[in-house]
Each structure stands twice: as C-alpha cells, then as structure tokens.
Design an enzyme around this catalytic site. Sequence first.
Site, PDB file in Angstrom:
ATOM      1  N   SER A 131      26.177  32.811  41.040  1.00 47.45           N
ATOM      2  CA  SER A 131      27.132  33.134  39.956  1.00 47.45           C
ATOM      3  C   SER A 131      28.488  31.800  41.161  1.00 47.45           C
ATOM      4  CB  SER A 131      28.128  34.698  40.303  1.00 47.45           C
ATOM      5  OG  SER A 131      29.486  34.013  40.639  1.00 47.45           O
ATOM      6  N   TYR A 157      33.399  28.376  32.100  1.00 46.94           N
ATOM      7  CA  TYR A 157      32.117  28.628  32.978  1.00 46.94           C
ATOM      8  C   TYR A 157      31.947  29.892  34.160  1.00 46.94           C
ATOM      9  CZ  TYR A 157      29.146  27.089  36.953  1.00 46.94           C
ATOM     10  OH  TYR A 157      27.825  27.001  37.946  1.00 46.94           O
ATOM     11  N   VAL A 196      30.032  15.257  41.571  1.00 44.82           N
ATOM     12  CA  VAL A 196      30.722  14.036  41.883  1.00 44.82           C
ATOM     13  C   VAL A 196      30.443  13.212  43.055  1.00 44.82           C
ATOM     14  CG1 VAL A 196      32.563  15.444  43.543  1.00 44.82           C
ATOM     15  CG2 VAL A 196      33.466  13.226  42.298  1.00 44.82           C
TER      16      VAL A 196
END
Length: 333
Positions: A131, A157, A196
């Site tokens: 999750s 999401y 990122v």
Amino acid sequence: MTLPAGGDRLRRTCVVGGAGFIGSHFVARLLSDPETEQVTVYDNFSSGRDWHLEPVADDPRLSVVRADVGDLATLTETFRGHASAIHLASNPDIAAAVANPAIDFDQGTLLTHHVAEAARMAELELVLYASGSGVYGDLGEVEAAEDHGPMIPTSTYGASKLAGEAILAAYAAMFDFTVRAFRFGNVVGPHQTHGVGFDFVRRLLEDPTRLRILGDGRQSKSYIYVDDVIDAVLTAGALADTPFDAFNVATGDYVTVTEIAELAMAVLGLEPGTTIFDYTGGDRGWKGDVPVVRINTDKIRSLGWSNQRTGPQALRDSMSSMADDARAGLLTT
C-alpha cells in the site's frame, strides 16, 4: 540469509510485479534462503526489467510468468501451489494521474481485486500488499498511526491503495486467508525506475548546469531503503495470524526535495553552487501531491524491526547505484 522465524508460508511465494524495482529485491531475498522451495515472478514487464532478475536467473527454484494481472485465469493458475503472494503490481508513476485519472483504477484497484480473487480461488494462505502512505491524505505535520481516521486521500493513487486495502481486508475475513498491508514511505534503492532521486540523477547527467525542481523544494517526506522495506514486510508476514492488519514502514526522519537535489549533486561529484535550481513554484510538485508526510512506525518496530539506513543514507546509496547503472547504460525509464 534466512527468512524470519515463522516464515514457512514464504517458502512458496509468487511475487506479483517481481521484475520491478522492489519486486526483484524481494525475489533475491527469498531465494537467498536455502530452504525456500519456489519463487515465481508474475509480471507483464511494462516497468519490470529482465536485467533486474539476472543475478538469480539460473536458480532452478525461480519461475517467470510473463502475463498481466488483468488476466485473472492465468494469475489464478499461477498462484496454485504457492502458499503466499507479495502484491506489488500497480501504476508506478503517481503524477501520471493528473493527465489520466483512470490509471490508478485500471492499474491499481482493479488489479488488486484480481489478486484477491485469484488468492481465494487458488486457496493461498497469505497475501502481502504494498500500500502506501498516500492513504492518509494531506495531514501536514500530523504524524499518522495506522488507526488514524478518517482517511481522506488527495490523489487517485492514494485512493486506489486505500481501496485495495479494503478489498483485501474483506476477502481475508470472508475467505479465510491472511493479509498484511504496508504503508511505505518513499522506497529507494538499486533498480529504481522512477522517483525524485532517479529524475535528478538522470537530469544532472544530461545537464549538470541546471536542474528543474517541481514545487518550492521544501516538500518533506520519508525515504526508506528497499532492503529495510523487505525486512519489515517479511517480519510482519512471518508473524501474521489474524485476517488483516496494516503497518506503516518508514525511517522516522525526513528529507526535503532541495536536500535530495544537493545529495544528487554530491553523488555525481558536482561542486555545491555549480548547478542552478529552477523551482516551478507552489508548495507541492503536482496536483494530488502531499507536500509533508509524517507517519508513525511504532507498530512495525514493536515486532523487532528497525531500519538500518537513515533517509539521507538511503538516498545517497540509491543515487550512487543509479549513477553506476547510468554508466553501464542501464538507467532507463
């Protein structure tokens, strides 16, 4: 390396999404135990890579099924003979939903329903579900424990992950198997295909003079090394004895986006101040992004788990691996 005590169900495991970033590390860890009997990778290779599995490709206990989780019949047949499944298959690009909001239903919620239904029909004993902390929504500096409520996701999401937890919890209660859901911080490490740090390393290799940074750079989140994630999941999975439970998994420290950019520069040997940071502005990277994430990890630590790397250490090691992959021609999206 051996699996945690009580991990007998993990000795016959199907890793759904097992050729991907996190999945391939699970596969290698499971196969590192000489008592593991069978590990099956089930992956459509949309974001998974063959080279992720190369270190274990010759292990006779490994099978690879190239198929989509949307193919319920094939998934169910693959699950037969296994005791457990690790479910990692979902849309890997959180920001993609800005342009295509249906992606997290099609490549998240629906796939999780297929995993639950296949687990029921194949009579699995245990499902371990990836999750995410996005289930909590935007809480600012509030540190969320697993029983925080109400959960109000701010991205499709996060909504998809929360829906997946609900589906699996209901199936576990109704059809007599065990589920553990794991709400990770941002997972980093070798074999990353997005994120990122991945983006910064790739962009700086292309142009070390300028770096575009989404938002104002002050977004602050937890980053956790993939090996620490695997330790947490396998620890909780080995001890699972109730139908459903959820665990936060994070380091307890936090790193800003600007700090990640500075770490990426250091990893690539760029002198501080030699790269211009171009901020796009605003307090978040994209619509649905949660700029500040704080999650409590007391519950997973009560099982004896602890992270071996801090967030900055995890990011540095991860980006160093990415730089090595780039030099080998392997850093691809």
